[in-house]
Scaffold this motif. Structure first.
Motif, mmCIF file in Angstrom:
data_model
loop_
_atom_site.group_PDB
_atom_site.id
_atom_site.type_symbol
_atom_site.label_atom_id
_atom_site.label_comp_id
_atom_site.label_asym_id
_atom_site.label_seq_id
_atom_site.Cartn_x
_atom_site.Cartn_y
_atom_site.Cartn_z
ATOM 1 N N ALA A 161 0.847 -1.195 0.000
ATOM 2 C CA ALA A 161 0.000 0.000 0.000
ATOM 3 C C ALA A 161 0.880 1.241 0.000
ATOM 4 C CB ALA A 161 -0.909 0.000 1.223
ATOM 5 N N VAL A 162 0.771 1.996 -1.068
ATOM 6 C CA VAL A 162 1.561 3.219 -1.197
ATOM 7 C C VAL A 162 0.649 4.404 -0.924
ATOM 8 C CG1 VAL A 162 3.032 4.588 -2.714
ATOM 9 C CG2 VAL A 162 2.899 2.106 -3.015
ATOM 10 N N GLN A 163 1.139 5.352 -0.170
ATOM 11 C CA GLN A 163 0.290 6.489 0.171
ATOM 12 C C GLN A 163 1.105 7.760 0.357
ATOM 13 O OE1 GLN A 163 -2.705 5.613 3.091
ATOM 14 N NE2 GLN A 163 -2.661 7.707 3.871
ATOM 15 N N ASP A 164 0.512 8.863 -0.081
ATOM 16 C CA ASP A 164 1.115 10.181 0.157
ATOM 17 C C ASP A 164 0.668 10.688 1.526
ATOM 18 O OD1 ASP A 164 2.066 12.764 0.141
ATOM 19 O OD2 ASP A 164 0.501 13.504 -1.212
ATOM 20 N N ALA A 165 1.605 10.842 2.433
ATOM 21 C CA ALA A 165 1.297 11.323 3.787
ATOM 22 C C ALA A 165 1.625 12.805 3.935
ATOM 23 C CB ALA A 165 2.076 10.511 4.822
ATOM 24 N N GLY A 166 2.059 13.445 2.867
ATOM 25 C CA GLY A 166 2.492 14.845 3.007
ATOM 26 C C GLY A 166 3.807 14.883 3.752
ATOM 27 N N LYS A 167 3.715 14.792 5.061
ATOM 28 C CA LYS A 167 4.899 14.582 5.891
ATOM 29 C C LYS A 167 4.480 13.635 7.012
ATOM 30 C CE LYS A 167 8.900 14.804 7.505
ATOM 31 N NZ LYS A 167 10.025 14.266 6.693
ATOM 32 N N ALA A 168 5.173 12.528 7.149
ATOM 33 C CA ALA A 168 4.839 11.556 8.184
ATOM 34 C C ALA A 168 5.459 12.026 9.501
ATOM 35 C CB ALA A 168 5.353 10.176 7.808
ATOM 36 N N ILE A 169 4.630 12.461 10.424
ATOM 37 C CA ILE A 169 5.154 12.949 11.706
ATOM 38 C C ILE A 169 5.754 11.785 12.492
ATOM 39 C CG2 ILE A 169 4.540 14.055 13.894
ATOM 40 C CD1 ILE A 169 4.406 15.990 11.552
ATOM 41 N N HIS A 170 4.955 10.737 12.694
ATOM 42 C CA HIS A 170 5.440 9.524 13.385
ATOM 43 C C HIS A 170 5.245 8.374 12.401
ATOM 44 C CE1 HIS A 170 6.138 6.298 16.132
ATOM 45 N NE2 HIS A 170 6.107 7.047 17.222
ATOM 46 N N PRO A 171 6.266 8.027 11.632
ATOM 47 C CA PRO A 171 6.075 7.065 10.533
ATOM 48 C C PRO A 171 5.447 5.744 10.967
ATOM 49 C CG PRO A 171 8.232 8.114 10.371
ATOM 50 C CD PRO A 171 7.639 8.561 11.685
ATOM 51 N N SER A 172 5.740 5.277 12.176
ATOM 52 C CA SER A 172 5.164 3.988 12.594
ATOM 53 C C SER A 172 3.647 4.048 12.614
ATOM 54 C CB SER A 172 5.652 3.609 13.989
ATOM 55 O OG SER A 172 7.032 3.406 13.984
ATOM 56 N N TYR A 173 3.124 5.163 13.106
ATOM 57 C CA TYR A 173 1.663 5.255 13.206
ATOM 58 C C TYR A 173 1.031 5.608 11.863
ATOM 59 C CZ TYR A 173 2.083 4.104 18.016
ATOM 60 O OH TYR A 173 2.347 3.397 19.159
ATOM 61 N N VAL A 174 1.794 6.233 10.972
ATOM 62 C CA VAL A 174 1.308 6.415 9.598
ATOM 63 C C VAL A 174 1.212 5.040 8.928
ATOM 64 C CG1 VAL A 174 1.806 7.403 7.331
ATOM 65 C CG2 VAL A 174 2.219 8.752 9.409
ATOM 66 N N GLU A 175 2.256 4.244 9.083
ATOM 67 C CA GLU A 175 2.214 2.876 8.540
ATOM 68 C C GLU A 175 1.033 2.111 9.132
ATOM 69 O OE1 GLU A 175 7.103 2.715 8.378
ATOM 70 O OE2 GLU A 175 6.013 1.493 9.847
ATOM 71 N N GLY A 176 0.844 2.293 10.432
ATOM 72 C CA GLY A 176 -0.255 1.594 11.102
ATOM 73 C C GLY A 176 -1.603 1.967 10.514
ATOM 74 N N GLN A 177 -1.794 3.255 10.226
ATOM 75 C CA GLN A 177 -3.051 3.676 9.599
ATOM 76 C C GLN A 177 -3.208 3.034 8.226
ATOM 77 O OE1 GLN A 177 -5.623 5.610 10.737
ATOM 78 N NE2 GLN A 177 -4.637 5.635 12.733
ATOM 79 N N ILE A 178 -2.127 3.013 7.474
ATOM 80 C CA ILE A 178 -2.186 2.445 6.123
ATOM 81 C C ILE A 178 -2.500 0.945 6.205
ATOM 82 C CG2 ILE A 178 -0.810 1.928 4.056
ATOM 83 C CD1 ILE A 178 0.765 4.555 4.639
ATOM 84 N N GLN A 179 -1.809 0.251 7.095
ATOM 85 C CA GLN A 179 -2.012 -1.198 7.222
ATOM 86 C C GLN A 179 -3.426 -1.504 7.705
ATOM 87 O OE1 GLN A 179 1.320 -1.566 9.854
ATOM 88 N NE2 GLN A 179 2.706 -2.275 8.242
ATOM 89 N N GLY A 180 -3.864 -0.754 8.709
ATOM 90 C CA GLY A 180 -5.191 -1.010 9.259
ATOM 91 C C GLY A 180 -6.286 -0.722 8.248
ATOM 92 N N GLY A 181 -6.129 0.375 7.516
ATOM 93 C CA GLY A 181 -7.135 0.719 6.508
ATOM 94 C C GLY A 181 -7.173 -0.313 5.396
ATOM 95 N N ALA A 182 -6.004 -0.747 4.971
ATOM 96 C CA ALA A 182 -5.948 -1.748 3.905
ATOM 97 C C ALA A 182 -6.636 -3.036 4.350
ATOM 98 C CB ALA A 182 -4.497 -2.027 3.510
ATOM 99 N N VAL A 183 -6.432 -3.416 5.607
ATOM 100 C CA VAL A 183 -7.006 -4.680 6.082
ATOM 101 C C VAL A 183 -8.521 -4.563 6.262
ATOM 102 C CG1 VAL A 183 -7.066 -6.244 8.057
ATOM 103 C CG2 VAL A 183 -4.886 -5.627 7.002
ATOM 104 N N GLN A 184 -8.993 -3.398 6.698
ATOM 105 C CA GLN A 184 -10.453 -3.227 6.719
ATOM 106 C C GLN A 184 -11.007 -3.356 5.302
ATOM 107 O OE1 GLN A 184 -10.884 0.527 8.914
ATOM 108 N NE2 GLN A 184 -11.960 -0.600 10.509
ATOM 109 N N GLY A 185 -10.255 -2.833 4.347
ATOM 110 C CA GLY A 185 -10.683 -2.953 2.949
ATOM 111 C C GLY A 185 -10.667 -4.400 2.479
ATOM 112 N N ILE A 186 -9.688 -5.158 2.934
ATOM 113 C CA ILE A 186 -9.628 -6.581 2.572
ATOM 114 C C ILE A 186 -10.860 -7.307 3.117
ATOM 115 C CG2 ILE A 186 -8.371 -8.738 3.001
ATOM 116 C CD1 ILE A 186 -5.751 -7.021 2.889
#
Lengths: 751, 156, 292, 92
Positions: free
Chosen positions: A631-656
């Motif tokens: 999952a590739v995403q434009d975050a503008g600027k990732a303040i805390h990259p771990s939690y940006v990744e977490g949002q991306i992963q969680g959203g992708a899995v809800q989509g799955i």
């Protein structure tokens, strides 16, 4: 890959401030609230999907030992014809109140009808079975196209279709019609060499947060109402409860407890006003908890929809025209997310000729609530599948056709506004360059699919206060409930301004009496807007600290500069003092420092995502397994990259989950038959591979650090990406969600 | 009011006594009678794992155990996992890996992971996923949770 | 949740006497993973829960290569699959115990409870049927034995009479060159109820080419778990082949009487009976051939 | 002068014109001047001197709070679109 050159705190991965409380079980969530003399409330819900209420007799329940109070719609003030202003927008007050406790009709199975407070939850539950409700059962309307038929049973006799301020004469289940038109679609389709038109159906799905709704309310003798609850926005709870109870905002305090997930579903209130009514009636604090079935049946899912998409392109891959028809189920009361669905559907593309029609339609299902990028996933399932089919017909790589047509700064969206700086192209390019996309994929029944997605993100109001401590730390007071680590991402922005470590910030999420107005944690806005407010508050602190340093050194404030956590005099005497040391001298330089920041920013900046997925299909059973996901995403600027990744992963899995198995299953009577975590099949960890989250950073000009919201867009592409992968695997185009095994078997002609 | 039974059990290494109705689950007893609210109710029918505790050394859903059944048994909850001055390695790994978002499922996952690592200190990724399949998380997509458990196993 | 009384019985006669005295609204509590949910959701009326977990006889787990397995009614799943000898002897039983619920459920739930719950979709029952298990039942008039395929009579209903309880299951020792296999279809990979389940046991000849005997049982395609007697008989004496297995699968499909519900449609289930029967048979045959 | 993009559902009032250049330093002035040229416009967009619930006002691509008091630049581009709230409100 992320670069982290410019900043000291932003882009690092500190331990979240509330982490230890949450891994030790000490964090106090809404249902954990305890108080002396606490009563327990339960809600009686309708067994029917559509019925007129003839009578409600609560006398047997009231007579049960241990029961302290029973409430029904009669305990709510008369809603009349008022439109309630909820800060976020407006809504018919009768609809709002009737969804809390039904008055004349029940409109879905699970619709709240009455509630009981008792000395323990078991007694309250038993008392609910002793409330006698007389119903005249009416035929339910369970599907959007059926509800739009001219002879469909009407849910609301007074409801008429509005079209941008104009109201039709005949009553209808269609609450509103919206339309966006750009260019000349007819001409655009005439220019196309290939035209694909497909119809899509998506099921009703739930946010599926693990924590059920909860609320504890207490009325003081002075009329002060306090509500402890988990919510995405304490202030919106205050506004909704004030409107529903017709009670002054100044007499309501909402205390946000820790919240166990929301995804949009904990914005609308359900049991909070009920807890307040029971508290008023009994004079005691009353805690009302939903169980899991209540959550499925009595709170807002995101709607089922019927979508038709038509797109045309020239042989060289240029999309010349697009048309969409979106009919969304609002549930029992108007308010589906068809609006955002219509605005997002073609947003990854620069298309000159577009027409989009959207319809908001009431049906006998729970009133829908926001769910992560509301409306956009339904829409993208259609458009991104059609784009894939066009690419296939033209023999163009599916990411290449996206690049050929990608929206960029200055392009006009179908709904009118012009895109600011956006990262659509960058996400597609990153996906194309990723080793996942270039890895071999030729095995039998294995397939690869891609899809892109767009979500607006919103701004809205946020307030932050910073109190400076004498030891060089700051206490940061905010009003945004922290659902996924935003204490950290907000604190980090203040820390960056003040040149202190993230650990030197103590963030607190406080009640509505203790911080300025702050809109909901939703719309991907919290790290953006509340972070912006924290930035402003920290700037305020910095300015005051500069004045203190100037006073200390007897120089003009203009001659004090602040860099890397050090104040220094740039003119005259060489002076230097660290932020920490200056904090120790606040008393002698003028007293405490409090900084504040309030924002209502307009430049949230849109978010784009492009996903790549590999699946394997069991051709004999129709089961789809996810083998690899990027999952590739434009975050503008990732303040805390771990939690940006977490949002991306969680959203992708809800989509799955949405793509493969999740749906409300109804019988002919309109009863949901799978209202449990057993049969509403959300993914478990055994259903998934690791989710590779790739952050692209195209800074948002509307934020001092370039932040874009990240929470919502990752749920937009998965359904279409998986549908496209299934097609690649077995040559069958799936047009209905979820793409469950039985539907695959049917599509393959096996049953 | 239903009769309440006297129960004596060992909770996180300490003997405790409580009164409860037979219909009160261990989860209700922990939360409402003993005020240990770390175990959460997510579904109350054994499908989400948010209420996971360890009963006589075995991982169970505390919503599917009656409080009265714990007479003479030993119960471990999330509140007993850390030392007074130090987190358990699994807890550290969850923090380091950002393996929680809202945190409501976290106590259940940590109890489940602890039961796994107590039995199998070096699980494969598949073994971790199989063991944790009874714990639902809706925020993280599980990626960071699985990594945290694998990290904790490597650290122990 | 309705109020009820709880009592921990110490002996079989005590439990039987309590069941007899309290009548219909008394239930045996073993793992409780079904019963507690059913009472909580008002799907079963219970005034008395009789906890049998401290009775020694229901906790017996004893395997003997000559006489077979005695499996106490309250033995939890995790104890069964922790025993290597049982894993070797009855692999289909192990297949089932590893997929009943998740890890936490397997810490409480047992095969005996799975049987007494009498769900048409129970994963534990098809393996018992294909392994030729019998139920040891205690009652006011002493003990009796019943073939496991006669135990379930309707969804949630069993052949237990008033005052009777299941003490244990007896499974004969496996024959030479035999093995068994159980699988189910679920849309996820765990934490689901079988849409269809299929168990198979086979005994091959010494060359492992010919089927001496076979047994097939199905879950979730009828009001009770089904012994596919004809389909099983079709295989006896036949050489291992796709044709033989297809014929058995078709015969199994013929006896399926599935319904459509939120877990699957009737046509999907009928289709899956064929797929799963083939996979169960092939799985069992493969296990025989893989064995040293 | 500011340019107002006319939503397709309002183009029946503008004889199909998709955008209108109109005087005004605030949204209120813009709407009043629109109303003067295309009667019926104001009642579609406003209720009691406020923007109707459920309608969002974008100025130069940025979402405003939807107040008619919002000031607009001389070359502003104005859009009236369905509001995207937290979702508790109904669309127009």
């Amino acid at each position: 890959m992320l670069e982290n050159k410019e900043y000291k705190v932003i882009g690092t991965r500190p331990i979240r401030h509330d982490g230890v409380d949450k891994v030790t079980g000490r964090a106090v969530y809404g249902a954990d609230f305890q108080a002396a003399g606490l009563l327990h409330g339960r809600v009686l819900r309708s067994p029917h999907a559509h019925a007129r209420i003839i009578s409600i007799d609560t006398s047997r329940a009231e007579a049960l030992p241990g029961v302290k109070g029973v409430v029904t719609t009669k305990d709510l003030p008369d809603a009349g014809d008022k439109v309630a202003d909820l800060g976020e927008g407006a809504v018919n007050l009768k609809h709002l109140c009737d969804n809390i406790l039904a008055s004349d009709k029940v409109l879905y199975k699970g619709h709240a009808v009455a509630a009981v407070a008792a000395t323990n939850p078991h007694i309250a539950e038993e008392a609910c079975t002793l409330i006698d409700v007389g119903y005249e059962v009416l035929p339910p309307v369970l599907e959007v196209r059926q509800a739009m038929e001219p002879d469909a049973p009407l849910l609301h006799e007074h409801l008429r279709t509005t079209s941008l301020g104009e109201t039709a004469e005949e009553p209808s289940n269609v609450a509103s019609h919206i339309q966006h038109k750009l260019g000349d679609p007819e001409k655009g389709f005439a220019e196309a060499d290939v035209i694909i038109e497909r119809e899509f159906v998506t099921g009703t799905v739930h946010q599926g947060y693990i924590e059920p709704h909860n609320a504890t309310a207490h009325y003081n003798q002075d009329g002060q109402l306090t509500i402890w609850c988990s919510t995405q926005g304490a202030f919106t709870v205050r506004e909704q409860v004030a409107e529903i109870l017709q009670y002054p905002i100044s007499k309501i305090k909402v205390v946000p407890m820790e919240i166990g997930g929301g995804f949009g579903g904990k914005i609308s209130v359900y049991i909070k006003p009920v807890a307040a009514l029971l508290a008023k009636k009994t004079g005691k604090p009353v805690k009302v908890l939903m169980n899991r079935a209540d959550v499925f049946e009595g709170t807002g899912p995101t709607p089922a929809s019927f979508i038709r998409v038509k797109m045309g392109a020239t042989n060289d891959g240029k999309i010349t025209a697009a048309e969409a028809y979106l009919a969304f189920e609002a549930g029992a009361y108007p308010g589906s997310p068809v609006g955002p669905g219509a605005m997002c559907i073609f947003a990854p593309y620069n298309i000159e000729n577009v027409i989009i029609d959207g319809y908001d339609v009431v049906v006998n299902k729970p009133k829908t609530a926001p769910y992560r990028a509301p409306g956009a996933p339904n829409a993208a399932f259609g458009s991104e599948t059609v784009v894939d089919e066009i690419a296939e017909k033209l023999g163009i790589d599916p990411l290449e056709i996206r690049l050929l047509n990608a929206a960029k700064e200055g392009d006009r969206r179908a709904d009118g506004p012009v895109h600011p700086r956006i990262g659509c192209i960058e996400t597609v390019e990153a996906a194309k360059a990723h080793p996942h996309y270039t890895a071999p994929n030729g095995k039998k029944h294995h397939g690869r699919g891609v899809a892109s997605g767009y979500w607006f993100n919103i701004g809205l109001e946020s307030s932050v206060t910073i109190n400076v401590n004498s030891d060089g730390t700051i206490n940061l007071i905010e009003g945004s409930t922290d659902i996924g680590g935003t204490r950290a991402s907000i604190a980090m922005q203040a820390a960056e301004v003040l040149g202190i470590p993230a650990e030197s910030v103590n963030p607190s999420v406080v009640d509505t009496d203790s911080v300025g107005y702050t809109a909901v944690t939703g719309g991907s806005r919290t790290t953006y807007a509340t972070g912006y407010a924290a930035y402003e508050a920290a700037q305020d602190v910095k300015a005051q600290m500069i004045a203190r340093a100037a006073k200390l050194w007897e120089v003009d404030a203009a001659n004090v500069q602040f860099a890397d956590g050090e104040f220094s005099s740039i003119n005259g005497k060489e002076e230097q003092i660290s932020f920490r040391d200056l904090c120790a001298r606040l008393g002698e330089t003028g007293g405490p420092i409090v900084g504040s920041g309030t924002v209502n920013p307009g430049g949230a900046g849109g978010a784009y995502a492009t996903h790549v997925v590999d699946v394997v299909v069991d051709e004999e059973t129709g089961k789809v397994d996810i083998l690899r996901y990027t999952a590739v995403q434009d975050a503008g600027k990732a303040i805390h990259p771990s939690y940006v990744e977490g949002q991306i992963q969680g959203g992708a899995v809800q989509g799955i989950g949405w793509a493969l198995n999740e749906e409300y299953i109804y019988n002919a009577e309109g009863e949901m038959t799978n209202a449990s975590f057993l049969d509403y099949r959300m993914p478990t960890c055994l259903d998934l591979p690791m989710i590779d989250a790739i952050i692209v950073e195209v800074p948002n000009p509307g934020h001092p650090y370039g932040v874009r919201g990240v929470g919502e867009v990752p749920i937009v592409p998965p359904m279409a990406a998986i549908a496209n992968a299934i097609y690649d695997a077995i040559g069958v185009r799936m047009t209905e969600l979820p793409m469950s095994p039985d539907r695959l078997l049917k599509a393959m002609g096996k049953i | 009011m239903a009769r309440r039974s006297h129960v004596q059990t060992t909770l996180n290494g300490e003997t405790v006594e409580f009164l409860c109705e037979p219909r009160q689950s261990l989860l209700e007893v922990l939360r409402d009678e003993l005020h240990l609210t770390g175990a959460k109710e997510g579904c109350n029918n054994g499908n989400c794992g948010a209420c996971s505790v360890i009963l006589d050394g075995r991982l169970v859903n505390s919503c599917l155990v009656l409080g009265v059944e714990t007479e003479g048994k030993s119960v471990e909850t999330i509140e007993g996992v850390a030392d007074p001055d130090k987190l358990h390695p699994i807890q550290d790994a969850f923090l380091e890996n950002a393996a929680l978002q809202c945190g409501i499922c976290t106590p259940g996952f940590i109890m489940s992971a602890k039961a796994l690592l107590d039995e199998n200190p070096n699980p494969t990724e598949h073994e971790v996923r199989y063991w944790l399949a009874g714990n639902l998380c809706r925020c993280t997509g599980y990626d960071k949770i699985v990594r945290a458990v694998l990290d904790a196993a490597a650290a122990e | 949740m309705r109020d009820f009384s709880y009592i921990a019985a110490k002996t079989i006669p005590e439990a039987v006497a309590l069941l007899n005295e309290k009548g219909e609204n008394a239930r045996i509590l073993a793992g409780g993973t079904d019963l507690i949910v059913q009472v909580r959701e008002a799907r079963r009326d219970v005034d008395w829960m009789i906890d049998i977990k401290s009775i020694p006889e229901v906790n017996v787990l004893n395997y003997d290569a000559a006489t077979g397995l005695t499996l106490g009614a309250a033995v939890e799943c995790y104890k069964i699959y922790a025993d290597d000898a049982i894993c070797d002897a009855y692999p289909s039983l192990i297949d089932a115990t590893k997929i009943i619920g998740g890890t936490a459920i397997q810490g409480r739930a047992g095969v005996g409870g799975n049987l007494c719950n009498a769900s048409p979709a129970a994963d534990g029952i098809p393996p018992l049927i294909v392994l030729n298990a019998s139920c040891v039942i205690a009652g006011p008039n002493g003990e009796r034995e019943l073939p496991v395929e006669q135990f379930c009579t309707a969804p949630g209903q069993t052949a237990l009479e008033k005052g009777e309880m299941l003490i244990s299951l007896k499974i004969p020792a496996p024959a030479n060159n035999s093995s068994s296999y159980y699988l189910r279809f679920i849309p996820r990979n765990e934490m689901d109820i079988a849409v269809v389940g299929a168990g198979a046991s086979v005994t091959l000849d010494a060359a492992k080419e010919t089927i001496v005997s076979a047994s097939i049982a199905l879950a979730a395609v009828a009001p009770t778990p089904l012994f596919a007697e004809e389909a099983s008989a079709l295989l006896a004496g036949r050489e291992v082949s796709d044709e033989a297995i297809d014929a058995a699968a078709a015969a199994a499909q013929a006896i399926a009487r599935p319904i459509s519900d939120m877990r699957g449609t009737a046509e999907q289930r009928t289709h899956l009976v064929g797929v799963l029967t083939r996979r169960a048979l092939n799985g069992a045959i493969q296990r025989v051939r893989d064995a040293a | 002068m500011p340019i107002v993009a006319i939503p397709s559902l309002l183009r029946n009032l503008t004889n199909g014109k998709e955008s209108i250049t109109v005087r005004g330093a605030t949204i209120r002035e813009v709407i009043d001047n629109l109303e003067a040229r295309y009667p019926g416009m104001k009642v579609r967009l406003c209720e009691d001197d406020r923007i109707k619930p459920g309608i969002a006002v974008y100025v130069n691509g940025l979402l405003t709070r939807g107040s008619i008091l919002e000031s607009v630049d001389a070359d502003a581009e104005i859009h009236f679109l369905p509001a995207i709230g937290g979702g508790i409100a109904a669309p127009p």
